[in-house]
Design a protein around this motif. Structure first.
Motif: not given
Length: 332
Positions: A292-299, A77-81
């Motif tokens: 919302f802290r690691q921004f790893d929305f996939g995991f 989420l942070a980088t949008g990649s």
């Protein structure tokens, strides 16, 4: 001439030639009117619930489908990649030790909290059901904790559960009991969260109260004539007659227990440090950290779908077992 001849002459010739027409008459238009009326009622009903349907499709079903899609990607989420990940996120669920740890904490909380909530809520409902005058006042008072914001409740319990100066340990001290460090000792972290959960048990109490009001009083009178005591009346009349409400509350409370987040987060994790006890790491809290802290929305999405499958499996087991224990008034 026989006696039948006058009777036959009194019958119209058209009826004599075609006996089937005697009871047929003109085609009945009532079935068509009924079907059109039902169609209009169905359309009106769907129009009335259309806001809910649209909201469900957009915000619930749509979000679920989108989360399922991104669970197969590395979406930051942070980088949008976004890059395809295949099943790597789901494979990581079985490799991350915190997944098993958080699931274990959540399961322990559910096993401890759900039966206590049912027992406390049913006890309060039975007390209120016997209240005479002023029952409305007491029902309002008992329901007020449910209306209290969770943040305010957590702030109060931070003071109550303080191991050194908390009111609970001071109360136990009057009886010579040395209270534990509720918020520090790993063995007492989950029981402290359960205590905070019991504070808002009044919602379940209201459902039990409604079920108790529907139990026929004649059954208690007949049982009294047979010499049954209060305990026997409770287990042979009250519990079977409200078993549907018990089953409903168990399912709802179990689903809520596996999604517990507010109590643990506000008591232990809102300062965003790693000093909190590991026993306070619930599955929903760890999911929140990944999203919302690691921004790893996939995991995080893969974690959400694993939780969905677990809750669905447990619910199906409960529904299957309910056929043996739940009594419905229409059953024979």
């Amino acid at each position: 001439m026989s006696r039948v001849e006058p009777l036959r002459s009194a019958v119209p010739a058209s009826t004599r030639r075609h006996p089937a027409r005697a009871g047929r008459g003109a085609p009945d238009a009532r079935p068509k009117r009924r079907s059109s009326q039902r169609r209009r009622e169905a359309v009106a009903g769907f129009l009335f619930i259309s806001p809910w349907i649209i909201g469900f499709l957009v915000f619930t079903a749509g979000s679920m489908i989108y989360s399922l899609v991104i669970s197969f990607t590395n979406y930051n989420l942070a980088t949008g990649s976004t890059t395809p990940a295949g099943f790597s996120n789901y494979a990581e669920l079985f490799q991350d030790p915190k997944i098993a740890q958080s699931l274990g904490n959540t399961l322990y909380y559910a096993v401890l909290a759900v039966p206590l909530e049912v027992i406390v809520a049913l006890g309060l409902a039975m007390v209120l059901n016997r209240a005479g005058r002023g029952s409305g006042f007491f029902r309002t008072v008992f329901y007020l904790p449910k209306m209290t914001p969770v943040v305010a409740t957590a702030s109060v319990f931070l003071l109550l559960l303080n191991g050194n100066t908390g009111a609970i340990n001071q109360f136990l001290g009057f009886f010579g009991i040395h209270g534990p460090q509720w918020l520090v000792d790993p063995h007492w972290v989950i029981p402290s969260i359960v205590l905070m959960t019991l504070w808002g048990v009044s919602g379940t109490m209201v459902i039990f109260l409604a079920a108790l009001n529907n139990v026929p009083r004649d059954l208690y009178e007949v049982a009294s004539l047979d010499g049954a005591g209060p305990v026997r009346k409770f287990f042979t009349i009250t519990v079977p007659m409200i078993s549907g409400a018990i089953f409903f509350n168990v399912i709802v409370l179990t689903i809520a227990a596996f999604q517990v987040f507010d109590q643990a987060y506000l008591l232990f994790w809102r300062d965003q440090t790693n000093a909190s006890p590991s026993s306070s790491l619930f599955y929903a809290v760890y999911l929140f950290q990944q999203a919302f802290r690691q921004f790893d929305f996939g995991f995080a999405s893969a974690m959400a779908w694993l939780l969905f499958l677990i809750v669905m499996a447990i619910t199906l087991i409960q529904v299957k077992l309910s056929n043996r224990f739940v009594y419905y008034e229409g059953d024979r």
